[in-house]
Enzyme design. Structure first.
Site, PDB file in Angstrom:
ATOM      1  CB  SER A 268      21.475  16.366  -5.699  1.00 44.96           C
ATOM      2  OG  SER A 268      20.868  17.625  -5.434  1.00 44.96           O
ATOM      3  CG  ASP A 269      18.616  14.993   0.302  1.00 44.46           C
ATOM      4  OD1 ASP A 269      17.775  15.924   0.311  1.00 44.46           O
ATOM      5  OD2 ASP A 269      18.569  14.064   1.131  1.00 44.46           O
ATOM      6  CG  PHE A 270      17.733  21.232   0.433  1.00 44.65           C
ATOM      7  CD1 PHE A 270      18.651  22.211   0.746  1.00 44.65           C
ATOM      8  CD2 PHE A 270      16.420  21.600   0.195  1.00 44.65           C
ATOM      9  CE1 PHE A 270      18.265  23.540   0.814  1.00 44.65           C
ATOM     10  CE2 PHE A 270      16.025  22.920   0.264  1.00 44.65           C
ATOM     11  CZ  PHE A 270      16.951  23.903   0.568  1.00 44.65           C
ATOM     12  N   GLY A 271      20.944  20.588  -1.650  1.00 43.37           N
ATOM     13  CA  GLY A 271      22.268  21.202  -1.540  1.00 43.37           C
ATOM     14  C   GLY A 271      23.436  20.256  -1.671  1.00 43.37           C
TER      15      GLY A 271
END
Length: 728
Positions: A268-271
């Site tokens: 995933s991307d950040f968060g």
């Protein structure tokens, strides 16, 4: 390890240990300084025991620190599974290269590969195993701050450059040999998918397009990078058809894994896992974790929905543990491919780090590639290259600025960059032809003293170079702009200098920026040089162009709008049922604006040279082609100047009648050709049936028999006459 050994290792892992492998946190959690650990750990609610199994670490670099963290981690991890270090090495590690959009303007696959090789060499020595690059998002809206990370608006060019970068980072066509190639890193393709189509150019915003357009225009670039062997893929923040990518099972399992054949790690991307709640598709963290793991997202970056809730949803039967095992196995396989089980410190070496980081050879590569990425947009009266006999002045907020690295230059040090002032002074030597303004101001506030001094310099110089542009923080993530003109005080500086220059002093504008800009306020400059953010050796590269040591060869990989009202403006648009006819501009009922041209100020593929090239008519070997029976299209290109040069010759095709409306032209191939002064060369391309396939309404890819126009041209606008051929 052999596959059976990995399977045995997986069988020994507890569910909590498996879930730990699916979690990524920043290096702050592993710091040996209490004050650096307290904030992040309390923010996420993680304790020391939970960190024992965290599978990957984000944002740590430095051989000594990575070795320390790995040593401590391996001591405490029950099964001695090494952790893995990832980071944002986007356009250089410590030696910073031009931003990717500039690299796209080089149209040079060898340059893209070289940038990645150098970056990998420095990053691997500093402890990085995976880089979050290349970004292959197709972009058509320059308001979006992350255009700088892309290589432009064309699927074919983006795909070729992305493939070159993957091979440069990984040192080969796949990730499986990375254990032996310890001076390389694994590449992570991002952002899947269509992040570059965010509405209004606003970061993180909704993407709304048909699945046919997604397949036809946006997915080919990612596919090219995956075919080159990229080890990882990162999800995008946006929705696709109303579903956030990180939890989009159709996008990730049906398209990415089944259709495109990707079997590597998806992060995933950040968060982004927890953000499924904000998107409104998950009620809570438990549902966010369930949607993401079902979609095939293997690693959750910097939120802990997996760590907090996967055990619960496995135990209550909502998710089969086989999904967890599948994700963990992909992560273990990547670690194995990197050779971490045999050597958890692969490539990490303080002596090597010291030797290769910012070494002379790397700086020279950065200088050469920056020179190939700088686009000459305008050159009236042959103002450039600068005349050795004239007096030159340098002014403007970027004249002496070290802030020319660009966003995502994570480990770059601005003070190590070469300024334009220092590079020109170095060239000046004792000749005394250069005057540099003492008051240059800053990009957002060019003060009265800076304006007054620049005006005086213009009055007594033959040429004045104004170094203008955007602050670095105006580009990158969360840096969208609704107005993409230069800051007002810079425009005021330009007009004051332009007025003072009169006819005796020519005005050259050098632009340092992250995106295509609206340049109407400076359109009458004698010369405009698009330097982008050129990196560590940027000053030298720009000076090389200005002084003629390097003949400009770069071509725009993204169109420059006349004004923001045109956006999105891109070359491969559709014709419409009432296309604008330039021969009848006053006809009302055409697809046009009343107050501005449909055309961009500077189109895709455009760029000037100190050489002058002349194109003959397109010749074809046959008026027909078919599957297995390609035709040759060729053109004679003459260098009609007295300067040797490099021309980027571009092949464009239009499908006249198809099942769906097709672009008015599409880039199908290009060649960079060196042509000596006075020389004429024949440039040849092959056009095959496969080149004119496209995605049909039923999402199958095929060609349609019928007529096609073929152009061979210097850019997407100045096409000349087409050759009409038929696919049979």
């Amino acid at each position: 390890m052999q596959q059976n050994q990995l399977e045995q290792l997986l069988s020994q892992m507890t569910l909590d240990e498996k879930i730990g492998q699916l979690t990524q946190v920043t290096g702050d959690f592993f710091s040996d300084k209490a004050e650096e650990r307290t904030g992040p750990m309390s923010q996420l609610g993680l304790g020391d025991e939970e960190l024992l199994n965290v599978g990957t670490v984000l944002g740590v670099t430095g051989a000594a620190e990575c070795r320390r963290i790995q040593t401590e981690y391996m001591k405490r991890n029950r099964l001695h599974i090494p952790t893995l270090f990832m980071g944002d090495v986007i356009h250089g590690c410590r030696t910073i290269f031009p931003i990717p959009l500039a690299l796209g303007s080089s149209w040079n696959e060898d340059a893209a590969r070289k940038m990645a090789e150098v970056s990998a060499r420095e990053a691997s020595a500093a402890g990085i195993d995976v880089t979050f690059s290349p970004m292959v998002d197709l972009v058509r809206d320059p308001r979006w701050g992350r255009v700088l990370e892309s290589t432009g608006e064309d699927p074919l060019l983006n795909g070729r450059l992305a493939a070159a970068m993957v091979k440069g980072y990984q040192g080969g066509d796949d990730a499986e040999g990375l254990g032996e190639r310890t001076d390389h890193v694994a590449a992570c393709v991002k952002h899947f998918a269509a992040y570059g189509a965010a509405m209004g150019g606003r970061d993180y915003n909704t993407v709304d397009m048909s699945e046919r357009v997604l397949h036809d225009m946006y997915l080919p670039g990612y596919k090219a990078a995956l075919d080159a062997g990229a080890a990882m893929v990162m999800t995008s923040f946006n929705t696709v058809d109303g579903i956030p990518s990180t939890g989009n099972k159709h996008l990730m399992r049906d398209i990415l894994r089944e259709e495109m054949g990707f079997d590597g790690v998806l992060i995933s991307d950040f968060g982004a896992v927890k953000e499924l709640i904000a998107h409104g598709v998950a009620a809570d963290e438990t549902e966010a974790a369930k949607l993401s793991i079902e979609a095939g997202t293997d690693i959750e970056m910097m939120t802990i929905c997996y760590m907090r809730h996967l055990r619960e949803i496995v135990e209550n039967g909502s998710v089969d543990e086989a999904l967890i095992d599948e994700a963990v196995m992909r992560i273990l396989k990547l670690k194995n491919d990197l050779g971490l089980f045999e050597n958890p410190y692969r490539g990490v070496d303080e002596e090597t780090e010291s030797k290769v980081t910012l070494c002379d050879a790397h700086r020279q590569s950065a200088r050469e590639i920056a020179g190939e990425s700088i686009v000459l947009l305008r050159n009236e009266r042959k103002t450039l290259p600068l005349d050795e006999g004239g007096h030159v002045a340098l002014a403007g907020p970027f004249a002496a600025s070290h802030d020319i690295l660009g966003a995502w230059s994570w480990k770059g040090v601005c003070e190590e960059s070469v300024t334009l002032r220092d590079a020109l002074r170095e060239a000046d030597g004792s000749e005394g032809w250069l005057s540099v303004a003492q008051h240059t101001g800053n990009p957002l506030d060019v003060d009265e003293a800076a304006v007054a001094e620049a005006v005086e310099l213009a009055k007594r110089s033959d040429v004045i170079v104004l170094a203008l542009g955007e602050p670095q923080e105006w580009g990158g993530e969360a840096a969208s702009r609704s107005n993409i003109s230069l800051p007002k005080t810079q425009i005021d500086l330009y007009h004051a200098v332009r007025d003072a220059a009169g006819d005796h002093c020519r005005v050259v504008v050098v632009l340092f920026n992250s995106r295509p800009l609206v340049l109407s306020d400076i359109a009458d400059a004698d010369a405009i040089v698009e330097a982008w953010f050129p990196g560590t050796e940027g000053g030298h590269a720009v000076a090389d162009i200005l002084l003629g040591g390097v003949n400009p060869s770069a071509r725009l990989s993204m169109s420059f709008p006349v004004n923001v009202g045109q956006i999105p403006v891109f070359y491969n648009c559709e014709n419409t049922g009432r296309p604008f006819n330039p021969e009848t501009p006053d006809e009302k009922y055409q697809s046009k604006y009343l107050d501005v041209s449909n055309d961009p100020a500077y189109p895709f593929g455009y760029g000037l040279s100190y050489s002058e090239f002349s194109y003959g008519p397109v010749a074809v070997s046959s008026n027909e082609f078919a599957a297995g029976k390609p035709l040759e299209a060729s053109v004679e290109v003459a260098n009609v100047s007295d300067v040797d040069g490099l021309e980027t010759v571009q092949l464009y095709v239009r499908d006249i009648a198809a099942r769906v409306s097709r672009p008015i032209r599409q880039l199908k191939d290009f060649k960079r050709v060196r042509i000596a002064a006075g020389e004429t060369v024949t440039v040849r391309f092959t056009l095959d049936e496969a080149d004119v396939r496209y995605v049909h309404p039923d999402l199958t890819e095929a060609s349609d028999p019928g007529e096609f126009d073929v152009w061979i041209a210097p850019n997407s606008r100045d096409l000349g006459a087409a050759a009409r051929v038929s696919l049979i």
